[in-house]
Design a protein around this motif. Structure first.
Motif, PDB file in Angstrom:
ATOM      1  N   UNK A  64       2.089  34.693 -16.769  1.00 49.02           N
ATOM      2  CA  UNK A  64       1.955  36.183 -17.166  1.00 49.02           C
ATOM      3  C   UNK A  64       2.913  36.527 -18.209  1.00 49.02           C
ATOM      4  N   UNK A  91      -3.752  34.107 -21.166  1.00 48.82           N
ATOM      5  CA  UNK A  91      -3.349  33.862 -19.476  1.00 48.82           C
ATOM      6  C   UNK A  91      -4.577  32.980 -19.108  1.00 48.82           C
ATOM      7  N   UNK A 106       4.087  23.222 -18.200  1.00 43.78           N
ATOM      8  CA  UNK A 106       3.681  23.627 -16.912  1.00 43.78           C
ATOM      9  C   UNK A 106       4.435  22.390 -15.806  1.00 43.78           C
ATOM     10  N   UNK A 107       3.851  21.333 -16.156  1.00 38.54           N
ATOM     11  CA  UNK A 107       4.197  20.307 -15.202  1.00 38.54           C
ATOM     12  C   UNK A 107       5.702  19.937 -15.088  1.00 38.54           C
ATOM     13  N   UNK A 109       4.421  27.358  -1.961  1.00 38.14           N
ATOM     14  CA  UNK A 109       4.660  29.090  -2.271  1.00 38.14           C
ATOM     15  C   UNK A 109       5.513  29.391  -3.258  1.00 38.14           C
ATOM     16  N   UNK A 128      -1.789  29.297   0.954  1.00 35.90           N
ATOM     17  CA  UNK A 128      -0.818  29.373  -0.387  1.00 35.90           C
ATOM     18  C   UNK A 128      -1.311  30.616  -1.058  1.00 35.90           C
ATOM     19  N   UNK A 162      -0.235  33.886   0.630  1.00 36.50           N
ATOM     20  CA  UNK A 162       1.207  34.274   0.700  1.00 36.50           C
ATOM     21  C   UNK A 162       1.506  34.652  -0.707  1.00 36.50           C
ATOM     22  N   UNK A 163       1.056  34.126  -1.708  1.00 34.11           N
ATOM     23  CA  UNK A 163       1.237  34.455  -3.059  1.00 34.11           C
ATOM     24  C   UNK A 163       0.524  35.967  -3.490  1.00 34.11           C
ATOM     25  N   UNK A 200       7.039  41.264  -9.884  1.00 35.85           N
ATOM     26  CA  UNK A 200       5.635  41.062 -10.575  1.00 35.85           C
ATOM     27  C   UNK A 200       4.746  42.170 -10.794  1.00 35.85           C
ATOM     28  N   UNK A 229       4.666  27.901  -6.761  1.00 32.98           N
ATOM     29  CA  UNK A 229       3.516  28.802  -7.286  1.00 32.98           C
ATOM     30  C   UNK A 229       4.052  30.258  -7.873  1.00 32.98           C
ATOM     31  N   UNK A 230       4.590  30.879  -7.052  1.00 34.71           N
ATOM     32  CA  UNK A 230       5.048  32.292  -7.383  1.00 34.71           C
ATOM     33  C   UNK A 230       5.659  32.375  -8.813  1.00 34.71           C
ATOM     34  N   UNK A 278      -2.466  20.959 -14.174  1.00 35.59           N
ATOM     35  CA  UNK A 278      -1.125  20.343 -13.723  1.00 35.59           C
ATOM     36  C   UNK A 278      -1.153  20.023 -12.344  1.00 35.59           C
ATOM     37  N   UNK A 333       2.326  38.837  -5.531  1.00 34.79           N
ATOM     38  CA  UNK A 333       1.724  39.038  -6.934  1.00 34.79           C
ATOM     39  C   UNK A 333       0.564  39.733  -6.711  1.00 34.79           C
ATOM     40  N   UNK A 365       5.547  30.084 -10.901  1.00 34.30           N
ATOM     41  CA  UNK A 365       4.815  29.548 -12.132  1.00 34.30           C
ATOM     42  C   UNK A 365       3.945  30.702 -12.832  1.00 34.30           C
ATOM     43  N   UNK A 366       3.133  31.540 -11.629  1.00 32.34           N
ATOM     44  CA  UNK A 366       2.462  32.577 -12.035  1.00 32.34           C
ATOM     45  C   UNK A 366       3.225  33.649 -12.782  1.00 32.34           C
ATOM     46  N   UNK A 367       4.262  34.051 -12.340  1.00 25.01           N
ATOM     47  CA  UNK A 367       4.920  34.899 -12.821  1.00 25.01           C
ATOM     48  C   UNK A 367       5.306  34.618 -14.358  1.00 25.01           C
ATOM     49  N   UNK A 412      -2.627  25.527 -15.376  1.00 32.28           N
ATOM     50  CA  UNK A 412      -1.877  25.268 -14.178  1.00 32.28           C
ATOM     51  C   UNK A 412      -2.729  24.386 -13.049  1.00 32.28           C
TER      52      UNK A 412
END
Lengths: 167, 267
Positions: B213, A17, B171-172, B202, A155, A158-159, A1, B205-206, A27, A163, B208-210, A24
């Motif tokens: 973007x 974004x 997203x859900x 974790x 969380x 760790x993210x 990433x 979410x990783x 959600x 990223x 999801x974020x990726x 998110x």
């Protein structure tokens, strides 16, 4: 990433974004929901403001949407809740701008978010006209917020290792 | 999870309140909070109670659904009511033990707080049960328009709102798929200590974020290819129309306010 240079995003993509991060937030609010003491797992997104100011708007919008169709207090919560988030995340951004250590950043955001719950306590106090209930309400809201921010902080920590949230 | 959001709190029906303009409903649900501030005695609360029940019955949504709206806050309500009841600063003392003191004024205030809580929640639920999230977003965009004068990016904010609302179900759905993929790899989301369960989020979410973007870049390019430009006004697909019924509803609220002011000052 890390190869995805967020800073290189075009203005339209940045806008999109922000909308997606707001989505998110909603959600996650829907998945983990309101609890007895307003335990919202999605509140962990407040931490993102410590990494990039773009997330201030994103999280505020997330709160607008989540509150508009989920909050039991309705439109008042949309206005007050989103303004509180806007101030809270802006404060978190400005207070952590010069901080390099991720854990310190997350700790500052947790403290700010927890203390800022006074806004919601005042909102509830005014709506119910119960001034003596301020401190107990503030206390219960702080407990919920602290729990979501601490767990969320773990969380996000760790993210952030995987990223680059600042770029 | 998906169904929970698609249904949300919105219950599609064909009622007077459902047909009302979302802007009117948003404005009136805010006005209701201010109107309830005018209530200071039992007669006022009785009128507000009857009015709220009349509005809820106009929505054609069962009373059970409204009661479900109160449930998540039952602890907070109980807590506030008890605080009001046991820590009353004034009034004739009815019962006293250690730091707890029940007075006649405290009891009355506790009942008022309870009624006020329930009424506010019920009226707020009317908005969310009768208005789709998209209609609420449209209404918010329209109501934000005066902010254009102070150069607030209303169009950009409303675009972000629309994108967010459009992508919440996606997203859900994606979250569900990632969770299933992680479960297939042996991740246990339901058991273990709190740290273990939090850490299990974790790997959800990783991606999801990726994906967010990547999606932002693709969608941004697609929008620009179709001529989207930041700072330019946009045309609308869904047009909000203000009907006579919306004006009528505003007048009824005005009348209610006048009645409550009369009760407050003259009765």
């Amino acid at each position: 990433m890390n190869s995805e240079k967020n800073n290189d995003l075009k203005p339209t993509a940045k806008l999109v974004l922000m909308g997606l991060v707001a989505a998110m937030y909603v959600a996650l609010t829907s998945s983990f929901g309101f609890g007895i003491v307003q335990f919202r797992m999605s509140e962990m997104f407040n931490h993102l403001a410590a990494f990039n100011k773009r997330y201030i708007v994103a999280v505020t919008l997330g709160v607008v949407i989540a509150n508009s169709f989920q909050s039991p207090y309705g439109m008042i919560d949309v206005v007050v809740g989103s303004l509180q988030t806007l101030v809270m995340t802006s404060l978190a951004y400005f207070c952590t701008r010069k901080v390099k250590n991720t854990i310190t950043k997350l700790t500052i955001t947790t403290v700010i978010s927890t203390l800022m719950m006074w806004v919601i306590a005042v909102e509830i106090m005014y709506m119910t006209k119960a001034p003596i209930a301020f401190w107990p309400t503030y206390g219960s809201l702080m407990v919920g917020e602290l729990a979501s921010m601490v767990l969320g902080g773990i969380i996000i920590y760790f993210i952030s290792k995987r990223i680059d949230l600042t770029r | 999870m998906m169904n929970k959001l698609i249904v949300g709190r919105f219950v599609p029906k064909d009622s007077f309140v459902h047909r009302m303009d979302a802007r009117a409903k948003v404005l009136l649900s805010i006005a209701y909070i201010f109107i309830i501030f005018e209530v200071t005695n039992w007669l006022g609360y009785l009128i507000m109670g009857l009015f709220t029940i009349a509005v809820t019955s106009l929505t054609k949504v069962s009373l059970k659904t409204y009661i479900q709206g109160i449930k998540p806050l039952i602890w907070l309500i109980t807590f506030t009511v008890f605080i009001q009841m046991f820590f009353a600063p004034s009034g004739h003392v009815l019962w006293n033990y250690w730091i707890f003191k029940v007075t006649d004024i405290g009891l009355l205030n506790a009942v008022y707080v309870l009624v006020r809580f329930i009424l506010i929640i019920m009226m707020s639920t009317v908005l969310t049960l009768t208005t789709s999230p998209l209609a609420i977003a449209d209404a918010l965009e329209y109501l934000m328009k005066p902010l254009l004068k102070i150069k607030f990016p209303v169009y950009e904010v409303s675009l972000m709102l629309s994108i967010a609302l459009r992508f919440v179900p996606t997203l859900m759905d994606e979250t569900e798929r990632i969770m299933n993929a992680q479960r297939a790899r042996g991740v246990d989301f339901a058991n273990g200590g709190i740290i273990k369960r939090v850490k299990a989020l974790v790997p959800i979410l990783i991606p999801l974020f990726t994906n967010a973007m990547k999606r932002a870049i693709e969608l941004g390019d697609a929008m620009e290819a179709r001529g989207y430009q930041i700072d330019k006004p946009r045309s609308r697909y869904r047009i909000l129309v203000w009907h006579r019924r919306d004006t009528m509803a505003c007048l009824v609220f005005g009348l209610l306010l006048i009645i409550l002011i009369i009760i407050k000052h003259f009765i």
